[in-house]
Scaffold this motif. Structure first.
Motif, PDB file in Angstrom:
ATOM      1  N   GLY A   1       0.823  -1.204   0.000  1.00  0.00           N
ATOM      2  CA  GLY A   1       0.000   0.000   0.000  1.00  0.00           C
ATOM      3  C   GLY A   1       0.854   1.249   0.000  1.00  0.00           C
ATOM      4  O   GLY A   1       1.699   1.460  -0.868  1.00  0.00           O
ATOM      5  N   LYS A   2       0.667   2.081   1.019  1.00  0.00           N
ATOM      6  CA  LYS A   2       1.397   3.342   1.107  1.00  0.00           C
ATOM      7  C   LYS A   2       2.844   3.152   1.537  1.00  0.00           C
ATOM      8  O   LYS A   2       3.636   4.081   1.519  1.00  0.00           O
ATOM      9  CB  LYS A   2       0.684   4.283   2.081  1.00  0.00           C
ATOM     10  N   GLY A   3       3.175   1.933   1.965  1.00  0.00           N
ATOM     11  CA  GLY A   3       4.548   1.677   2.375  1.00  0.00           C
ATOM     12  C   GLY A   3       4.856   2.233   3.753  1.00  0.00           C
ATOM     13  O   GLY A   3       3.983   2.642   4.497  1.00  0.00           O
ATOM     14  N   CYS A   4       6.121   2.240   4.081  1.00  0.00           N
ATOM     15  CA  CYS A   4       6.553   2.710   5.403  1.00  0.00           C
ATOM     16  C   CYS A   4       7.591   3.801   5.206  1.00  0.00           C
ATOM     17  O   CYS A   4       8.639   3.581   4.595  1.00  0.00           O
ATOM     18  CB  CYS A   4       7.142   1.548   6.202  1.00  0.00           C
ATOM     19  N   ALA A   5       7.290   4.981   5.706  1.00  0.00           N
ATOM     20  CA  ALA A   5       8.201   6.108   5.516  1.00  0.00           C
ATOM     21  C   ALA A   5       9.474   5.962   6.339  1.00  0.00           C
ATOM     22  O   ALA A   5      10.531   6.426   5.948  1.00  0.00           O
ATOM     23  CB  ALA A   5       7.485   7.409   5.886  1.00  0.00           C
ATOM     24  N   GLU A   6       9.354   5.281   7.478  1.00  0.00           N
ATOM     25  CA  GLU A   6      10.508   5.143   8.368  1.00  0.00           C
ATOM     26  C   GLU A   6      10.471   3.783   9.048  1.00  0.00           C
ATOM     27  O   GLU A   6       9.518   3.459   9.750  1.00  0.00           O
ATOM     28  CB  GLU A   6      10.491   6.250   9.422  1.00  0.00           C
ATOM     29  N   LEU A   7      11.510   2.982   8.853  1.00  0.00           N
ATOM     30  CA  LEU A   7      11.584   1.676   9.501  1.00  0.00           C
ATOM     31  C   LEU A   7      12.023   1.865  10.947  1.00  0.00           C
ATOM     32  O   LEU A   7      13.005   2.546  11.215  1.00  0.00           O
ATOM     33  CB  LEU A   7      12.566   0.766   8.759  1.00  0.00           C
ATOM     34  N   LYS A   8      11.294   1.252  11.849  1.00  0.00           N
ATOM     35  CA  LYS A   8      11.550   1.451  13.278  1.00  0.00           C
ATOM     36  C   LYS A   8      12.067   0.173  13.911  1.00  0.00           C
ATOM     37  O   LYS A   8      11.699  -0.927  13.514  1.00  0.00           O
ATOM     38  CB  LYS A   8      10.274   1.904  13.991  1.00  0.00           C
ATOM     39  N   SER A   9      12.917   0.333  14.930  1.00  0.00           N
ATOM     40  CA  SER A   9      13.391  -0.771  15.758  1.00  0.00           C
ATOM     41  C   SER A   9      13.458  -0.303  17.192  1.00  0.00           C
ATOM     42  O   SER A   9      13.799   0.857  17.460  1.00  0.00           O
ATOM     43  CB  SER A   9      14.783  -1.252  15.313  1.00  0.00           C
ATOM     44  N   MET A  10      13.151  -1.185  18.122  1.00  0.00           N
ATOM     45  CA  MET A  10      13.257  -0.832  19.532  1.00  0.00           C
ATOM     46  C   MET A  10      14.712  -0.816  19.967  1.00  0.00           C
ATOM     47  O   MET A  10      15.520  -1.599  19.461  1.00  0.00           O
ATOM     48  CB  MET A  10      12.484  -1.841  20.389  1.00  0.00           C
ATOM     49  N   THR A  11      15.033   0.048  20.899  1.00  0.00           N
ATOM     50  CA  THR A  11      16.361   0.029  21.497  1.00  0.00           C
ATOM     51  C   THR A  11      16.426  -1.119  22.513  1.00  0.00           C
ATOM     52  O   THR A  11      15.398  -1.675  22.921  1.00  0.00           O
ATOM     53  CB  THR A  11      16.666   1.350  22.220  1.00  0.00           C
ATOM     54  N   TRP A  12      17.643  -1.438  22.939  1.00  0.00           N
ATOM     55  CA  TRP A  12      17.797  -2.493  23.942  1.00  0.00           C
ATOM     56  C   TRP A  12      17.091  -2.122  25.243  1.00  0.00           C
ATOM     57  O   TRP A  12      16.414  -2.951  25.846  1.00  0.00           O
ATOM     58  CB  TRP A  12      19.278  -2.749  24.187  1.00  0.00           C
TER      59      TRP A  12
END
Length: 360
Positions: A33-44
């Protein structure tokens, strides 16, 4: 399980620790669809906070945490192995849902030591179709890595996402996973997210698929097949009710929910940005954020709006309400209404207790 935990039930947390992935699948919530503008990951530090919040939740409600860790591909998270060690130190069981690309015998053995019980991968068609959905070469690699998981003692799981684009290939996928000695196979339906996948499967087509798969399952089971066929989609309950395999218990307690969708019942999704969601497949189901809110409070407050079972427009009057309710995520994705009619449910309203109107 420790002696003090005996008699407790598990509570499932589907935890997306990262959006990073080797594939940009056509039906993915992140990339389609619109995709993802920013890929996110959690910090430790954030991941440690999640574990503590989930442990607090389970202590309050006398449950045992069970993590379904996914992404993206969770193994791509830079602190993935630190998380595995942390969960092992707490004896928290887990399932991983990811890709085949980074698995080998050594990695699978390490995952087993860290407490990984199951590893789920996907097949969304035979070779040409699957590789169109996901990534060239991924069909063959997925089946190859089943062996690595089995040798390590991790239960190999294959899941298919069914749409009108691939529904006729599901019976052939069943044959392929049996041949590869997959331990568990299941399929669920596509929830529209935009893009090129056809979500317009008719109720009659879907019932035909269940009937075909049921026949194949019975043949394999009679032959002593080691693959367990998990009838994950709740419309299997309707199918087995019609065919006589499932019978309503007597007496059934009024107002009790015995099965069906776990949304708001015994499952919480935690997104990579910390959002708490009733269901990842219900894309607008954010209720809070795990870094700002206590899960134990969210469960009895914000999550309550997903437990209004009598609000189901069709299922609310059905005798199978306590065991089925179809898939609210599919209804929400296609109709914009969590409590709307499941688009693939073939049961007409004049077949439902207390309602004589034909289903549109």
């Amino acid at each position: 399980m420790s002696q003090k935990d005996q008699g407790k039930s598990y509570f499932a947390f589907q935890w997306h620790i990262t959006d990073e992935c080797d594939q940009h699948c056509k039906h993915c919530y992140i990339f389609s669809g619109k995709g993802c503008a920013e890929l996110k990951s959690m910090t430790w530090r954030q991941m440690q906070e999640v574990v503590a919040n989930c442990e607090d939740f389970c202590k309050i409600y006398n449950r045992i945490p069970y993590f379904y860790i996914t992404g993206g591909d969770p193994i791509l998270h830079p602190d993935f192995w630190k998380l595995m060690v942390l969960l092992k130190s707490k004896n928290i069981p887990l399932t991983l849902m990811g890709n085949p690309f980074h698995l080998d015998d050594e990695i699978c053995s390490m995952l087993k030591v860290c407490g990984c019980e199951k590893y789920q991968m996907s097949l969304d068609g035979m070779r040409e179709t699957h590789d169109w959905f996901r990534k060239p070469g991924s069909f063959d690699l997925t089946l190859e890595k089943v062996g690595c998981l089995n040798r390590a003692g991790i239960k190999s799981v294959i899941m298919s996402t069914v749409s009108r684009t691939n529904w006729k290939e599901i019976p052939d996928i069943i044959g392929a996973v049996v041949k590869a000695n997959v331990r568990v196979y299941a399929f669920s339906r596509y929830v529209p997210t935009g893009g090129e996948v056809d979500a317009g499967m008719t109720p009659q087509e879907y019932r035909e698929l269940l009937e075909t798969c049921d026949a194949k399952y019975k043949v394999y089971e009679a032959a002593g097949c080691e693959t367990y066929f998990n009838k994950k989609d709740h419309l299997w309950t309707l199918y087995e009710y019609e065919t006589g395999k499932f019978r309503l218990p007597e007496p059934a307690a009024s107002g009790m929910i015995y099965g069906g969708c776990n949304c708001g019942n015994c499952h919480i999704t935690i997104a990579s940005n910390g959002d708490i969601m009733a269901c990842r497949r219900v894309t607008d189901s954010r209720v809070a954020n795990i870094f700002e809110d206590r899960l134990a409070d969210v469960w009895i407050c914000q999550m309550e709006k997903y437990r209004q079972y009598d609000q189901f427009k069709k299922c609310g009057k059905c005798e199978l309400k306590a065991w089925c309710r179809g898939c609210p995520a599919v209804a929400n994705g296609m109709l914009g209404d969590f409590y709307g009619e499941d688009p693939q449910c073939w049961k007409t309203r004049n077949d439902i207790t207390g309602d004589a109107l034909p289903c549109g």
